[in-house]
Design an enzyme around this catalytic site. Structure first.
Site, PDB file in Angstrom:
ATOM      1  N   CYS A  24      -0.833  11.313   5.483  1.00 28.62           N
ATOM      2  CA  CYS A  24       0.280  10.375   5.665  1.00 28.62           C
ATOM      3  C   CYS A  24       0.408   9.398   4.490  1.00 28.62           C
ATOM      4  O   CYS A  24      -0.484   8.585   4.252  1.00 28.62           O
ATOM      5  CB  CYS A  24       0.047   9.614   6.981  1.00 28.62           C
ATOM      6  SG  CYS A  24       1.093   8.189   7.235  1.00 28.62           S
ATOM      7  N   CYS A  27       0.466   5.690   5.499  1.00 31.42           N
ATOM      8  CA  CYS A  27      -0.883   5.275   5.901  1.00 31.42           C
ATOM      9  C   CYS A  27      -1.691   4.828   4.686  1.00 31.42           C
ATOM     10  O   CYS A  27      -2.440   3.855   4.748  1.00 31.42           O
ATOM     11  CB  CYS A  27      -1.613   6.411   6.608  1.00 31.42           C
ATOM     12  SG  CYS A  27      -0.832   6.947   8.141  1.00 31.42           S
TER      13      CYS A  27
END
Length: 90
Positions: A24, A27
């Site tokens: 991600c 993230c």
């Protein structure tokens, strides 16, 4: 992880849980922001990371459908939730 997780979030100090995934992009953007938050707040908060790919049942328990998702716990109770990247001030 599940039983250990309960012990962690039942802490006397607030616990911020970052549900993330290694793949991600957002993230990864959140990593330095959370590091700054930890540096500023020090021992007044715990910040832990939970990989949703390695802890699918935990992610399902808290209905994490998008990453990153942040949950804040106080003495075991969820008091705040937000998905997506936030800035330090938020």
């Amino acid at each position: 992880m599940k039983s250990n997780f309960k012990n962690i979030i039942n802490s006397d100090i607030p616990v911020l849980v970052d549900f993330f995934a290694n793949w991600c992009g957002p993230c990864k953007m959140l990593i330095p922001i959370l590091a700054e938050v930890k540096k500023e707040l020090g021992g007044t908060i715990k910040i832990i990371k939970v990989d949703v790919d390695k802890n699918e049942s935990l992610a399902a328990q808290f209905q994490v459908r998008a990453v990153p998702t942040l949950l804040l716990f106080k003495k075991g109770k969820k008091v705040w939730r937000q998905s997506g990247v936030l800035q330090k001030a938020d």
